[in-house]
Design an enzyme around this catalytic site. Structure first.
Site, PDB file in Angstrom:
ATOM      1  CE  LYS A   1      -1.619   2.840   2.996  1.00 41.17           C
ATOM      2  NZ  LYS A   1      -1.733   4.096   2.204  1.00 41.17           N
TER       3      LYS A   1
ATOM      4  CD  GLU B   1      12.188   5.168   8.850  1.00 46.30           C
ATOM      5  OE1 GLU B   1      12.129   6.135   9.650  1.00 46.30           O
ATOM      6  OE2 GLU B   1      12.031   5.273   7.631  1.00 46.30           O
TER       7      GLU B   1
ATOM      8  CB  CYS C   1      12.497   9.789   8.517  1.00 45.72           C
ATOM      9  SG  CYS C   1      13.412   8.529   7.603  1.00 45.72           S
TER      10      CYS C   1
ATOM     11  CD  GLU D   1       9.781  13.324  11.609  1.00 41.65           C
ATOM     12  OE1 GLU D   1      10.733  12.783  11.026  1.00 41.65           O
ATOM     13  OE2 GLU D   1       8.743  12.699  11.943  1.00 41.65           O
TER      14      GLU D   1
END
Length: 476
Positions: free
Chosen positions: A174, A249, A283, A381
């Site tokens: 997906k 992750e 990331c 973040e």
């Protein structure tokens, strides 16, 4: 490539293109032009059930396939990626906004290498280990559900699909709704390579529908997710009742420690460009730059010049494209405003639209100084081109600041040389560390600590995630 030629209004299930059982269409927007590239079908729960059934049926034979067969098929897939490299560049660049000349080396070359790397590791599955009077066998974990992100879509596709194929697993993939097009190119490549029906299935769709169904499905043995920590927690909750294997992750807020003996100009420039590449949507971005207090203002001035020299756009002379969506642009701008409100010094950049760019979801490369580690811009973040510069008085304080975060994905150290950096590296709580500009290595494990996730991708450890060990006790 004319991306409208891709078969994006159908799903790829059991080796064929088929209609969705009731799914709607979702537009894919070019973030540089704000125009619709195409529309992509969104899968339903029934579509997921069909894909899982196909993968489960295919697993019965695929799990017993010879390693040499899997190796040959995977090399054929890598050959197809090479042959359609420009299509992959176009698919990623046009949906994500990364300039094509950067997309090629940042998003495409590495995944092709990784596909071949895992092709050549398929033979590991046929190795056995003697443990006293026992023999230890390796078997594939089973049917896998993969949920991949929008920021490095092909990188994460291959990081999951390639080791799974090498191990003998079957899968349902997906992609993100924002950047699904390279997955369609890959489905065509995989189909042309002759992978058995049902081994690979593509079901795009919304996370709360398709992603949640993959995470909770009773016939899926493993789910691998890349995305935000918030969403990763939901994936783990959904997976828990079926006791499936989960690898994640997740987010990061990574530090770069520049030591007093480092080449300051080179270190600061590299640190800024690490954050600005891919428009800050990385990331592992080293978004907190820790600098010796005695050289702090010098470093701030270097960072200002680097940021102001960054060329925005998607042309051959541009370094940084737009953010991936209007929503992401607005989130990043709100963080910049928050940083100002928190009292950080806005050195350059800001939340205003860049001059001369009337279309596209652009954000100025932004540098904040006088940041403290309790500010939101230092703890959360941002996922945008924002560098936070923090002074430290000694190495103990630098390490304390670096580790004062809920995340532990990446880090960096720039010292006089690699040998001088290693004592600092060992004190940082992160799964990855870049020393003096070292590049990402597909032969080495990638993954985080703390709330940045669990499990590893790439390298030998990436294959281990898809292996079940069977201990056979023989007569002594």
């Amino acid at each position: 490539m004319d991306l409208t030629q891709l078969n994006t209004k159908q799903l790829y299930i059991n080796g064929e293109w088929r209609e969705s059982k009731g799914g709607s269409l979702h537009p894919v927007i070019n973030p540089a032009t704000e125009e619709t590239l195409c529309e992509v079908i969104q899968g339903t729960l029934d579509d997921v059930d069909d894909a899982v059934a196909a993968a489960k049926a295919a697993f019965k034979e695929w799990r017993h396939s010879r390693a040499a067969k899997r190796q040959a098929l995977m090399h054929a897939i890598a050959d197809g990626m090479e042959a359609r490299k420009q299509d992959l560049i176009d698919a990623v660049s046009q949906a994500l906004g990364c300039p094509p000349h950067i997309t090629e080396w940042l998003h495409i070359d590495g995944p092709i290498y990784a596909m071949r790397y895992y092709a050549d590791r398929a033979a590991v599955m046929e190795e056995t280990e003697q443990a006293g009077h026992s023999v230890v066998l390796k078997e594939p974990v089973g049917v896998c559900g993969f949920i991949t992100p929008w920021n490095y879509p092909l990188h994460q596709f291959v990081g999951k699909v390639a080791p799974a194929l090498a191990a003998g697993c079957t899968m349902i993939q997906k992609p993100s709704e924002m950047t699904p097009l390279q997955d369609y190119v890959m489905a065509e490549i995989i189909d042309a390579a002759g992978l058995p029906a049902g081994v690979f299935n593509l079901v795009p769709g919304a996370g709360p529908i398709v992603g949640a169904a993959l995470s909770s499905h009773v016939d899926i043995d493993m789910v691998s997710f890349t995305g935000s920590t918030r969403a990763g927690i939901e994936v783990a909750k959904s997976a828990a009742p079926t006791v499936k294997r989960v690898t994640q992750e997740l987010g990061g807020k990574s530090p770069l420690i520049i030591t007093p003996d480092a080449d300051l100009e080179t270190a600061v420039r590299w640190g800024c460009e690490d954050v600005f590449i891919n428009s800050g949507q990385t990331c592992t971005a080293l978004a907190r730059m820790l600098v010796p207090a005695e050289r702090y203002e010098e470093a701030v001035e270097i960072a200002r010049k680097v940021a102001e020299d960054i060329a925005l756009g998607t042309g051959a002379d541009n370094f940084m494209g737009p953010l991936s969506s209007a929503r992401q642009r607005d989130i990043v701008r709100s963080y910049i405003d928050k940083g100002v409100a928190e009292g950080a010094r806005l050195v350059t950049g800001g939340s205003e639209a860049p001059e001369g760019l009337t279309k596209g979801f652009y954000v100025k490369p932004t540098v904040f100084a006088d940041v403290t580690n309790d500010m939101a811009i230092a703890r959360e973040e941002i996922f945008g081109p924002v560098t936070c510069m923090i002074p430290y008085k000694d190495m103990d304080e630098a390490i304390a600041i670096a580790n004062d975060t809920e995340y532990g994905l990446s880090s960096g150290v720039w010292a006089k040389d690699a040998e001088a950096a290693m004592p600092v590296v060992r004190r940082i709580e992160a799964g990855l560390c870049f020393v003096n500009g070292g590049e990402f290595n597909y032969d080495a494990p990638f993954g985080g600590m703390k709330r940045s996730g669990n499990g590893r991708e790439f390298g030998a450890a990436g294959l281990d995630e898809f292996i079940e060990l069977k201990s056979v006790q023989l007569p002594a």
